[in-house]
Design a protein around this motif. Structure first.
Motif, short mmCIF file in Angstrom:
data_model
loop_
_atom_site.label_atom_id
_atom_site.label_comp_id
_atom_site.label_asym_id
_atom_site.label_seq_id
_atom_site.Cartn_x
_atom_site.Cartn_y
_atom_site.Cartn_z
N LEU A 187 20.36 30.58 2.92
CA LEU A 187 21.04 31.86 2.83
C LEU A 187 22.22 31.77 1.87
N GLN A 188 22.99 30.69 1.96
CA GLN A 188 24.15 30.53 1.06
C GLN A 188 23.70 30.42 -0.40
N LYS A 189 22.62 29.71 -0.65
CA LYS A 189 22.11 29.58 -2.03
C LYS A 189 21.63 30.94 -2.54
N HIS A 190 20.95 31.70 -1.70
CA HIS A 190 20.52 33.05 -2.08
C HIS A 190 21.73 33.94 -2.38
N LEU A 191 22.73 33.85 -1.53
CA LEU A 191 23.94 34.64 -1.76
C LEU A 191 24.62 34.24 -3.07
N GLN B 203 13.71 31.25 -6.79
CA GLN B 203 13.48 30.82 -8.17
C GLN B 203 13.53 31.99 -9.14
N SER B 204 13.06 33.16 -8.73
CA SER B 204 13.12 34.32 -9.63
C SER B 204 14.57 34.73 -9.89
N ASN C 149 18.91 34.88 -13.75
CA ASN C 149 20.28 34.51 -14.13
C ASN C 149 20.30 33.72 -15.44
N ALA C 150 19.36 32.80 -15.59
CA ALA C 150 19.29 32.02 -16.83
C ALA C 150 18.98 32.93 -18.02
N LYS C 151 18.09 33.88 -17.83
CA LYS C 151 17.74 34.81 -18.91
C LYS C 151 18.95 35.66 -19.31
#
Length: 163
Positions: free
Chosen positions: A12-16, A81-82, A87-89
């Motif tokens: 959840l923290q990583k998604h946030l 991952q999406s 974010n990278a894009k």
């Protein structure tokens, strides 16, 4: 706390974190467009401020000491991952556009494409879904006026003859 909760909590923290970064990246990109296109600066500024607002909402939610079951189940994109890829894009686009501005039409096309990307379209799906928690109600109330950026971008393009 058991290891299952920690794993869910960490996820959840990583998604946030990625969702916050997505909103901040979009705000930065739209601010860049605001600087480049005087004729559209109010439109881009409004979108940038709304994205900043979304990031602030996620940041506030991240600070809550609540258990996962109180967090809106469908607020965050399921595919981490999406979010990372989007974010990278956006980061790459910001770097490119800082030195080589896009055309006006390209700015609108890329904004529409990004708004349809996983994290952003998922946020819209969340706003359109039935409310199932107190947190969800707060998010929805705070975001009523800035719903569906993708549709707004297309409408603006149509109303201003941007192909």
């Amino acid at each position: 706390m058991n290891s299952t909760f920690l794993t869910m909590h960490d996820k959840l923290q990583k998604h946030l974190d990625e969702s916050i970064q997505l909103e901040l990246n979009l705000a930065k990109l739209y601010t860049l467009f605001n600087d480049y296109f005087a004729e559209d600066e109010e439109f881009w500024w409004d979108l940038a401020m709304e994205e900043q607002g979304h990031a602030s909402l996620f940041q506030q939610e991240k600070k809550q000491p609540q258990q996962k079951e109180f967090f809106p189940d469908n607020l965050l994109a399921k595919d981490l991952q999406s979010l990372i890829d989007t974010n990278a894009k956006i980061t790459s686009l910001i770097a490119t556009y800082t030195t080589t501005p896009p055309s006006r039409a390209e700015a609108f096309r890329i904004a529409h494409t990004l708004e349809m990307a996983a994290g952003e379209s998922h946020f819209q799906q969340f706003l359109d879904s039935p409310t199932n928690s107190y947190s969800a109600n707060i998010f929805k109330q705070l975001n009523q006026e800035d719903r569906d950026h993708a549709t707004r971008i297309l409408e603006y393009m149509r109303n201003n003859n941007i192909e």
